[in-house]
Motif scaffolding. Structure first.
Motif, PDB file in Angstrom:
ATOM      1  N   VAL A 175       0.827  -1.209   0.000  1.00 60.72           N
ATOM      2  CA  VAL A 175       0.000   0.000   0.000  1.00 60.72           C
ATOM      3  C   VAL A 175       0.859   1.256   0.000  1.00 60.72           C
ATOM      4  CG1 VAL A 175      -1.598   1.398   1.292  1.00 60.72           C
ATOM      5  CG2 VAL A 175      -1.886  -1.083   1.231  1.00 60.72           C
ATOM      6  N   VAL A 176       0.596   2.101  -0.961  1.00 64.11           N
ATOM      7  CA  VAL A 176       1.333   3.358  -1.078  1.00 64.11           C
ATOM      8  C   VAL A 176       0.381   4.516  -0.801  1.00 64.11           C
ATOM      9  CG1 VAL A 176       2.584   4.874  -2.640  1.00 64.11           C
ATOM     10  CG2 VAL A 176       2.841   2.394  -2.839  1.00 64.11           C
ATOM     11  N   GLY A 177       0.858   5.548  -0.137  1.00 61.25           N
ATOM     12  CA  GLY A 177       0.035   6.721   0.093  1.00 61.25           C
ATOM     13  C   GLY A 177      -0.973   6.522   1.195  1.00 61.25           C
ATOM     14  N   GLY A 178      -0.651   5.657   2.146  1.00 58.06           N
ATOM     15  CA  GLY A 178      -1.587   5.388   3.216  1.00 58.06           C
ATOM     16  C   GLY A 178      -1.182   5.967   4.552  1.00 58.06           C
ATOM     17  N   THR A 179      -1.972   5.638   5.546  1.00 58.86           N
ATOM     18  CA  THR A 179      -1.682   6.054   6.920  1.00 58.86           C
ATOM     19  C   THR A 179      -1.783   4.836   7.824  1.00 58.86           C
ATOM     20  OG1 THR A 179      -4.027   6.585   7.281  1.00 58.86           O
ATOM     21  CG2 THR A 179      -2.580   8.382   6.562  1.00 58.86           C
ATOM     22  N   ARG A 180      -1.242   4.942   9.025  1.00 59.11           N
ATOM     23  CA  ARG A 180      -1.280   3.798   9.937  1.00 59.11           C
ATOM     24  C   ARG A 180      -2.699   3.463  10.381  1.00 59.11           C
ATOM     25  NH1 ARG A 180       3.474   3.941  14.517  1.00 59.11           N
ATOM     26  NH2 ARG A 180       5.269   4.241  13.113  1.00 59.11           N
ATOM     27  N   ALA A 181      -2.975   2.173  10.402  1.00 60.84           N
ATOM     28  CA  ALA A 181      -4.268   1.705  10.907  1.00 60.84           C
ATOM     29  C   ALA A 181      -4.164   1.593  12.425  1.00 60.84           C
ATOM     30  CB  ALA A 181      -4.588   0.338  10.310  1.00 60.84           C
ATOM     31  N   ALA A 182      -5.264   1.827  13.102  1.00 61.14           N
ATOM     32  CA  ALA A 182      -5.282   1.718  14.561  1.00 61.14           C
ATOM     33  C   ALA A 182      -5.413   0.254  14.964  1.00 61.14           C
ATOM     34  CB  ALA A 182      -6.452   2.505  15.128  1.00 61.14           C
ATOM     35  N   GLN A 183      -4.886  -0.088  16.127  1.00 60.38           N
ATOM     36  CA  GLN A 183      -5.017  -1.451  16.627  1.00 60.38           C
ATOM     37  C   GLN A 183      -6.499  -1.805  16.714  1.00 60.38           C
ATOM     38  OE1 GLN A 183      -2.749  -3.815  17.253  1.00 60.38           O
ATOM     39  NE2 GLN A 183      -4.380  -5.234  17.804  1.00 60.38           N
ATOM     40  N   GLY A 184      -6.876  -2.941  16.095  1.00 60.75           N
ATOM     41  CA  GLY A 184      -8.258  -3.388  16.130  1.00 60.75           C
ATOM     42  C   GLY A 184      -9.151  -2.796  15.059  1.00 60.75           C
ATOM     43  N   GLU A 185      -8.620  -1.894  14.236  1.00 56.66           N
ATOM     44  CA  GLU A 185      -9.451  -1.256  13.203  1.00 56.66           C
ATOM     45  C   GLU A 185      -9.867  -2.260  12.129  1.00 56.66           C
ATOM     46  OE1 GLU A 185      -9.416   2.825  10.452  1.00 56.66           O
ATOM     47  OE2 GLU A 185      -7.585   2.178  11.499  1.00 56.66           O
ATOM     48  N   PHE A 186      -8.932  -3.088  11.704  1.00 57.45           N
ATOM     49  CA  PHE A 186      -9.212  -4.133  10.713  1.00 57.45           C
ATOM     50  C   PHE A 186      -8.684  -5.449  11.292  1.00 57.45           C
ATOM     51  CE2 PHE A 186      -7.943  -0.262   8.172  1.00 57.45           C
ATOM     52  CZ  PHE A 186      -9.251   0.179   7.949  1.00 57.45           C
ATOM     53  N   PRO A 187      -9.324  -5.961  12.312  1.00 59.40           N
ATOM     54  CA  PRO A 187      -8.805  -7.106  13.084  1.00 59.40           C
ATOM     55  C   PRO A 187      -8.603  -8.396  12.311  1.00 59.40           C
ATOM     56  CG  PRO A 187     -11.108  -6.716  13.595  1.00 59.40           C
ATOM     57  CD  PRO A 187     -10.651  -5.539  12.793  1.00 59.40           C
ATOM     58  N   TRP A 188      -9.285  -8.539  11.191  1.00 58.68           N
ATOM     59  CA  TRP A 188      -9.197  -9.772  10.405  1.00 58.68           C
ATOM     60  C   TRP A 188      -8.013  -9.780   9.435  1.00 58.68           C
ATOM     61  CZ3 TRP A 188      -9.951  -6.284   6.782  1.00 58.68           C
ATOM     62  CH2 TRP A 188     -10.940  -5.304   6.979  1.00 58.68           C
ATOM     63  N   MET A 189      -7.222  -8.714   9.411  1.00 55.04           N
ATOM     64  CA  MET A 189      -6.051  -8.684   8.523  1.00 55.04           C
ATOM     65  C   MET A 189      -5.006  -9.712   8.958  1.00 55.04           C
ATOM     66  SD  MET A 189      -6.315  -6.518   5.973  1.00 55.04           S
ATOM     67  CE  MET A 189      -4.586  -6.549   5.483  1.00 55.04           C
ATOM     68  N   VAL A 190      -4.399 -10.363   7.974  1.00 54.41           N
ATOM     69  CA  VAL A 190      -3.403 -11.413   8.238  1.00 54.41           C
ATOM     70  C   VAL A 190      -2.143 -11.151   7.413  1.00 54.41           C
ATOM     71  CG1 VAL A 190      -2.892 -13.883   8.115  1.00 54.41           C
ATOM     72  CG2 VAL A 190      -5.233 -13.112   8.615  1.00 54.41           C
ATOM     73  N   PHE A 193     -11.836  -3.830   0.558  1.00 53.66           N
ATOM     74  CA  PHE A 193     -13.106  -3.980   1.270  1.00 53.66           C
ATOM     75  C   PHE A 193     -13.868  -2.658   1.393  1.00 53.66           C
ATOM     76  CE2 PHE A 193      -9.341  -3.579   3.824  1.00 53.66           C
ATOM     77  CZ  PHE A 193      -9.622  -2.628   4.801  1.00 53.66           C
ATOM     78  N   ARG A 194     -15.102  -2.731   1.844  1.00 58.18           N
ATOM     79  CA  ARG A 194     -15.946  -1.556   2.050  1.00 58.18           C
ATOM     80  C   ARG A 194     -17.061  -1.942   3.020  1.00 58.18           C
ATOM     81  NH1 ARG A 194     -20.224  -0.094  -2.434  1.00 58.18           N
ATOM     82  NH2 ARG A 194     -21.308   0.323  -0.463  1.00 58.18           N
ATOM     83  N   LYS A 195     -17.898  -0.989   3.378  1.00 58.57           N
ATOM     84  CA  LYS A 195     -19.022  -1.277   4.267  1.00 58.57           C
ATOM     85  C   LYS A 195     -20.230  -1.726   3.426  1.00 58.57           C
ATOM     86  CE  LYS A 195     -17.355  -0.049   8.358  1.00 58.57           C
ATOM     87  NZ  LYS A 195     -17.835   1.157   9.059  1.00 58.57           N
ATOM     88  N   ASP A 196     -20.997  -2.682   3.954  1.00 60.58           N
ATOM     89  CA  ASP A 196     -22.206  -3.104   3.254  1.00 60.58           C
ATOM     90  C   ASP A 196     -23.380  -2.267   3.741  1.00 60.58           C
ATOM     91  OD1 ASP A 196     -22.991  -4.099   5.731  1.00 60.58           O
ATOM     92  OD2 ASP A 196     -22.754  -6.204   5.179  1.00 60.58           O
ATOM     93  N   ASN A 197     -24.595  -2.635   3.363  1.00 63.86           N
ATOM     94  CA  ASN A 197     -25.773  -1.844   3.728  1.00 63.86           C
ATOM     95  C   ASN A 197     -26.103  -1.878   5.213  1.00 63.86           C
ATOM     96  OD1 ASN A 197     -26.159  -1.051   1.075  1.00 63.86           O
ATOM     97  ND2 ASN A 197     -27.519  -2.775   0.600  1.00 63.86           N
ATOM     98  N   THR A 198     -25.480  -2.786   5.949  1.00 61.18           N
ATOM     99  CA  THR A 198     -25.719  -2.864   7.393  1.00 61.18           C
ATOM    100  C   THR A 198     -24.574  -2.234   8.178  1.00 61.18           C
ATOM    101  OG1 THR A 198     -24.647  -5.035   7.656  1.00 61.18           O
ATOM    102  CG2 THR A 198     -26.980  -5.019   7.034  1.00 61.18           C
ATOM    103  N   GLY A 199     -23.591  -1.691   7.439  1.00 57.54           N
ATOM    104  CA  GLY A 199     -22.467  -1.052   8.112  1.00 57.54           C
ATOM    105  C   GLY A 199     -21.340  -2.001   8.481  1.00 57.54           C
ATOM    106  N   GLU A 200     -21.405  -3.236   7.980  1.00 58.13           N
ATOM    107  CA  GLU A 200     -20.349  -4.208   8.269  1.00 58.13           C
ATOM    108  C   GLU A 200     -19.340  -4.243   7.130  1.00 58.13           C
ATOM    109  OE1 GLU A 200     -21.392  -8.085   9.979  1.00 58.13           O
ATOM    110  OE2 GLU A 200     -23.479  -7.458   9.810  1.00 58.13           O
ATOM    111  N   TRP A 201     -18.096  -4.542   7.474  1.00 60.45           N
ATOM    112  CA  TRP A 201     -17.071  -4.666   6.449  1.00 60.45           C
ATOM    113  C   TRP A 201     -17.317  -5.908   5.604  1.00 60.45           C
ATOM    114  CZ3 TRP A 201     -14.429  -0.567   5.486  1.00 60.45           C
ATOM    115  CH2 TRP A 201     -13.981   0.290   6.502  1.00 60.45           C
TER     116      TRP A 201
END
Length: 272
Positions: free
Chosen positions: A45-60, A226-234
């Motif tokens: 990823v280029v041009g990004g910023t740091r993600a917060a702990q727990g922001e995208f917990p499913w990342m591996v 990824f993005r949010k769906d109609n229920t606000g879930e990733w």
């Protein structure tokens, strides 16, 4: 495929976010229209910023230099070009639960089996793979995948530990994040050159065509778009696959269209 070619096109290695220009690029400069060969690593990823702990917990983070997302408590969804074949495999280590790869809190689990999409490398496309872990990770949430094309548009999020600039060959210690806009298949193919071989039914393009600056890059391969769906879930709509360089203008990243392969992914996961 030569080293210079796959490095430019595939994004297997790591995802990292670059500084002021903020660009996330899927592949390096050159290009082959397809992702790297077996076991080769791609972009970040280029041009990004740091993600917060727990922001995208499913990342591996996978030890061969790819990203992924926890699909079930015991299965990671990644890119086919990150692995060499289907079969028993105990050589991969998955790191989960942290944004800092050097954190003492990181969860590390070995693989036991890999399923590689049988259609990868064909006209059908299918740059996806599953990595089964030795034990389920119950403390980390999973990321659901898109099963229809409803969410295959709009503005997407990307994240990874890959390179923060094209050609840097240095992944990021910290998980980086960024946003990229959808680019239609028609517009993407019309760019010509590298993008003439786009498979509309199997791939999605995303990126800032006018300015570049944000993209996945080497080392981000296999990670989710990824993005949010109609229920606000990733929800995962794409898998980092390849591209022409990282964060270049008029050179969007190319992602596996998850909705196209959702049934195949689910069927394979149920069998391994």
């Amino acid at each position: 495929m030569s080293t210079s070619t796959w490095f430019s096109a595939l994004k297997k290695p790591a995802i990292a976010i670059a500084g002021a220009a903020t660009v996330i690029g899927l592949a390096s400069p050159a290009a082959a229209a397809q992702p790297p060969g077996d076991g080769e690593v791609g972009t970040q990823v280029v041009g990004g910023t740091r993600a917060a702990q727990g922001e995208f917990p499913w990342m591996v983070r996978l030890s061969m230099g790819c990203g992924g997302a926890l699909y079930t408590p015991q299965i990671v969804l990644t890119a086919a070009h990150c692995v060499s074949r289907t079969g028993a495999n105990t050589s991969i280590t998955a790191t989960l639960g942290v944004v800092d790869l050097q954190s003492s809190s990181a969860i590390k689990v070995k693989s036991t089996y890999v399923h590689r999409s049988p259609t990868y490398g064909t006209a059908t496309g299918g740059d996806w793979a599953l990595v089964k872990l030795a034990s389920p990770v119950t403390t980390v949430p999973t990321l659901k995948i898109a099963t229809t094309k409803e969410y295959d548009t709009g503005t997407f999020d990307i994240a990874g530990w890959g390179d923060t600039s094209e050609g840097s060959q240095q992944g990021s210690r910290y998980l980086l994040k960024a946003k990229v806009p959808f680019v239609s298949d028609t517009t993407c193919k019309a760019i010509g050159g590298y993008y003439r071989s786009l498979i509309p039914s199997a791939e999605i393009c995303a990126g800032d065509l006018a300015n570049g600056g944000t993209d996945t890059c080497q080392g981000d391969s296999g990670g989710p778009m990824f993005r949010k769906d109609n229920t606000g879930e990733w929800i995962e709509v794409g898998i980092v696959s390849h591209g022409n360089g990282c964060a270049r203008a008029n050179a969007p990243g190319v992602y596996t269209e998850v909705s196209t392969f959702a049934k195949d992914i689910a069927a394979a996961a149920a069998k391994i």
